[in-house]
Write a protein that holds these residues in place. Structure first.
Motif, mmCIF file in Angstrom:
data_model
loop_
_atom_site.group_PDB
_atom_site.id
_atom_site.type_symbol
_atom_site.label_atom_id
_atom_site.label_comp_id
_atom_site.label_asym_id
_atom_site.label_seq_id
_atom_site.Cartn_x
_atom_site.Cartn_y
_atom_site.Cartn_z
ATOM 1 N N ALA A 49 0.889 -1.165 0.000
ATOM 2 C CA ALA A 49 0.000 0.000 0.000
ATOM 3 C C ALA A 49 0.925 1.213 0.000
ATOM 4 C CB ALA A 49 -0.904 0.004 1.229
ATOM 5 N N ILE A 50 0.764 2.072 -0.991
ATOM 6 C CA ILE A 50 1.660 3.213 -1.187
ATOM 7 C C ILE A 50 0.865 4.503 -1.064
ATOM 8 C CG2 ILE A 50 3.219 4.361 -2.815
ATOM 9 C CD1 ILE A 50 3.525 1.588 -4.228
ATOM 10 N N ASN A 51 1.363 5.417 -0.213
ATOM 11 C CA ASN A 51 0.765 6.749 -0.179
ATOM 12 C C ASN A 51 1.856 7.787 -0.429
ATOM 13 O OD1 ASN A 51 2.042 7.172 2.329
ATOM 14 N ND2 ASN A 51 0.148 7.211 3.498
ATOM 15 N N PHE A 52 1.440 9.027 -0.546
ATOM 16 C CA PHE A 52 2.327 10.117 -0.921
ATOM 17 C C PHE A 52 2.175 11.215 0.123
ATOM 18 C CE2 PHE A 52 0.762 7.763 -4.496
ATOM 19 C CZ PHE A 52 1.928 7.410 -5.154
ATOM 20 N N ILE A 53 3.307 11.611 0.724
ATOM 21 C CA ILE A 53 3.280 12.585 1.821
ATOM 22 C C ILE A 53 4.458 13.543 1.689
ATOM 23 C CG2 ILE A 53 2.095 11.032 3.435
ATOM 24 C CD1 ILE A 53 5.762 11.549 3.976
ATOM 25 N N ALA A 66 -2.024 9.189 9.601
ATOM 26 C CA ALA A 66 -2.810 8.670 10.724
ATOM 27 C C ALA A 66 -3.689 7.503 10.263
ATOM 28 C CB ALA A 66 -3.662 9.783 11.326
ATOM 29 N N THR A 67 -4.224 7.588 9.051
ATOM 30 C CA THR A 67 -5.027 6.480 8.513
ATOM 31 C C THR A 67 -4.146 5.253 8.310
ATOM 32 O OG1 THR A 67 -6.612 7.978 7.478
ATOM 33 C CG2 THR A 67 -6.495 5.740 6.599
ATOM 34 N N PHE A 68 -2.946 5.430 7.738
ATOM 35 C CA PHE A 68 -2.022 4.303 7.584
ATOM 36 C C PHE A 68 -1.695 3.704 8.955
ATOM 37 C CE2 PHE A 68 0.797 3.668 3.581
ATOM 38 C CZ PHE A 68 -0.313 3.505 2.789
ATOM 39 N N ALA A 69 -1.512 4.551 9.958
ATOM 40 C CA ALA A 69 -1.206 4.060 11.305
ATOM 41 C C ALA A 69 -2.354 3.206 11.842
ATOM 42 C CB ALA A 69 -0.913 5.227 12.245
ATOM 43 N N GLU A 149 1.854 -7.278 -6.430
ATOM 44 C CA GLU A 149 2.736 -7.291 -7.595
ATOM 45 C C GLU A 149 2.866 -8.692 -8.172
ATOM 46 O OE1 GLU A 149 5.918 -7.587 -10.225
ATOM 47 O OE2 GLU A 149 5.991 -8.514 -8.257
ATOM 48 N N ARG A 150 2.950 -9.696 -7.313
ATOM 49 C CA ARG A 150 3.096 -11.073 -7.793
ATOM 50 C C ARG A 150 1.903 -11.469 -8.658
ATOM 51 N NH1 ARG A 150 4.723 -14.742 -3.327
ATOM 52 N NH2 ARG A 150 6.797 -14.271 -4.058
ATOM 53 N N ALA A 151 0.696 -11.012 -8.298
ATOM 54 C CA ALA A 151 -0.513 -11.334 -9.062
ATOM 55 C C ALA A 151 -0.731 -10.366 -10.224
ATOM 56 C CB ALA A 151 -1.733 -11.327 -8.142
ATOM 57 N N GLY A 152 0.072 -9.310 -10.296
ATOM 58 C CA GLY A 152 -0.103 -8.332 -11.363
ATOM 59 C C GLY A 152 -1.349 -7.480 -11.184
ATOM 60 N N TYR A 153 -1.784 -7.287 -9.933
ATOM 61 C CA TYR A 153 -3.016 -6.542 -9.645
ATOM 62 C C TYR A 153 -2.687 -5.256 -8.902
ATOM 63 C CZ TYR A 153 -7.426 -5.241 -7.537
ATOM 64 O OH TYR A 153 -8.539 -4.542 -7.138
ATOM 65 N N TRP A 154 -3.183 -4.141 -9.437
ATOM 66 C CA TRP A 154 -2.997 -2.822 -8.830
ATOM 67 C C TRP A 154 -4.315 -2.078 -8.848
ATOM 68 C CZ3 TRP A 154 1.349 -1.273 -6.426
ATOM 69 C CH2 TRP A 154 2.483 -2.041 -6.633
ATOM 70 N N THR A 155 -4.587 -1.342 -7.794
ATOM 71 C CA THR A 155 -5.799 -0.549 -7.709
ATOM 72 C C THR A 155 -5.523 0.724 -6.913
ATOM 73 O OG1 THR A 155 -8.165 -0.660 -7.196
ATOM 74 C CG2 THR A 155 -6.674 -1.680 -5.610
ATOM 75 N N ARG A 156 -6.374 1.695 -7.085
ATOM 76 C CA ARG A 156 -6.270 2.940 -6.322
ATOM 77 C C ARG A 156 -7.413 2.997 -5.329
ATOM 78 N NH1 ARG A 156 -3.986 7.382 -10.251
ATOM 79 N NH2 ARG A 156 -3.427 6.072 -11.975
ATOM 80 N N ALA A 157 -7.153 3.606 -4.204
ATOM 81 C CA ALA A 157 -8.184 3.798 -3.189
ATOM 82 C C ALA A 157 -8.051 5.213 -2.635
ATOM 83 C CB ALA A 157 -8.034 2.771 -2.075
ATOM 84 N N ARG A 165 -12.090 0.132 5.537
ATOM 85 C CA ARG A 165 -12.279 0.021 4.088
ATOM 86 C C ARG A 165 -10.942 -0.204 3.385
ATOM 87 N NH1 ARG A 165 -15.703 4.493 1.637
ATOM 88 N NH2 ARG A 165 -17.280 3.399 2.817
ATOM 89 N N LEU A 166 -9.901 0.497 3.838
ATOM 90 C CA LEU A 166 -8.570 0.281 3.256
ATOM 91 C C LEU A 166 -8.068 -1.117 3.579
ATOM 92 C CD1 LEU A 166 -6.812 3.731 3.781
ATOM 93 C CD2 LEU A 166 -7.553 2.705 1.633
ATOM 94 N N VAL A 167 -8.323 -1.595 4.786
ATOM 95 C CA VAL A 167 -7.931 -2.964 5.145
ATOM 96 C C VAL A 167 -8.613 -3.948 4.202
ATOM 97 C CG1 VAL A 167 -8.130 -4.782 6.905
ATOM 98 C CG2 VAL A 167 -7.372 -2.481 7.560
ATOM 99 N N GLN A 168 -9.901 -3.755 3.939
ATOM 100 C CA GLN A 168 -10.630 -4.645 3.029
ATOM 101 C C GLN A 168 -10.018 -4.626 1.633
ATOM 102 O OE1 GLN A 168 -14.631 -3.164 3.294
ATOM 103 N NE2 GLN A 168 -15.087 -4.303 5.177
ATOM 104 N N THR A 169 -9.659 -3.439 1.144
ATOM 105 C CA THR A 169 -9.072 -3.320 -0.192
ATOM 106 C C THR A 169 -7.699 -3.990 -0.230
ATOM 107 O OG1 THR A 169 -10.284 -1.247 -0.514
ATOM 108 C CG2 THR A 169 -8.472 -1.693 -2.036
ATOM 109 N N ILE A 170 -6.905 -3.803 0.827
ATOM 110 C CA ILE A 170 -5.584 -4.443 0.899
ATOM 111 C C ILE A 170 -5.740 -5.959 0.951
ATOM 112 C CG2 ILE A 170 -3.540 -4.770 2.363
ATOM 113 C CD1 ILE A 170 -3.927 -1.734 3.163
#
Length: 181
Positions: A49-53, A66-69, A149-157, A165-170
């Motif tokens: 899970a990648i974010n930008f700060i 804080a959400t990542f935490a 990456e191993r499955a070749g699947y990427w999505t944005r949230a 909700r982020l846990v579910q997506t991850i």
């Protein structure tokens, strides 16, 4: 290159994206000053899970971290074993490894959560390859890029979504099976 679609908003399903692995494998430095290859060392064969700060941000970056935490806490021991968090500085000129380490400490970043910076040109290229290029740090979006990456699947949230909700997506990304060649 990554899809040019904008990040998902609450109530809208996340967008699948495609990434160029070669464009992602540039030199970065983590919060401990270790030199890494972004793709080879941080992403390859992993669920991330990648974010930008940026550390001087006073608007969306503290809530994103804080959400990542909270997601890190909810996922527990899976972080650093089954899933890895990466926070990329969008202001690499200011954000030294030391500043990123202090920023991470404010949010109790644990094992499996890496903060990266690098040469401005490399970070700009990385941001473009991830579909998040910006002209000014304060204009970055609260997007989280989630990939298996191993499955070749990427999505944005949407990075300010409720942590569950982020846990579910991850977890959905993590459970994807390996892509067939």
């Amino acid at each position: 290159l990554a899809s040019a679609q904008e990040p998902a908003r609450p109530g809208r399903p996340p967008d699948e994206v495609t990434l160029d692995k070669k464009a992602l494998d540039m030199t970065v430095y983590d919060q401990d000053g270790h030199q890494l290859r972004f793709y080879s060392d941080l992403v390859k064969d992993k669920t991330v899970a990648i974010n930008f700060i940026f550390t001087s941000c006073t608007t969306i970056c503290p809530p994103l971290a804080a959400t990542f935490a909270r997601v890190q806490k909810e996922m527990g021991e899976k972080v650093g074993r089954d899933v890895f968090f990466i926070s990329i500085s969008v202001d690499p000129v200011t954000d030294t490894p030391e500043r990123l380490k202090a920023w991470g400490a404010k949010f109790n970043a644990g094992a499996g959560w890496t903060f990266v910076t690098g040469a401005k040109a490399d970070i700009d290229q990385l941001m473009a390859a991830l579909g998040s290029s910006i002209a000014r740090p304060e204009n970055h979006s609260p997007m989280v890029l989630i990939g298996n990456e191993r499955a070749g699947y990427w999505t944005r949230a949407y990075g300010l979504s409720p942590p569950n909700r982020l846990v579910q997506t991850i977890e959905a990304a993590r459970s994807r099976s390996v892509a067939k060649p």
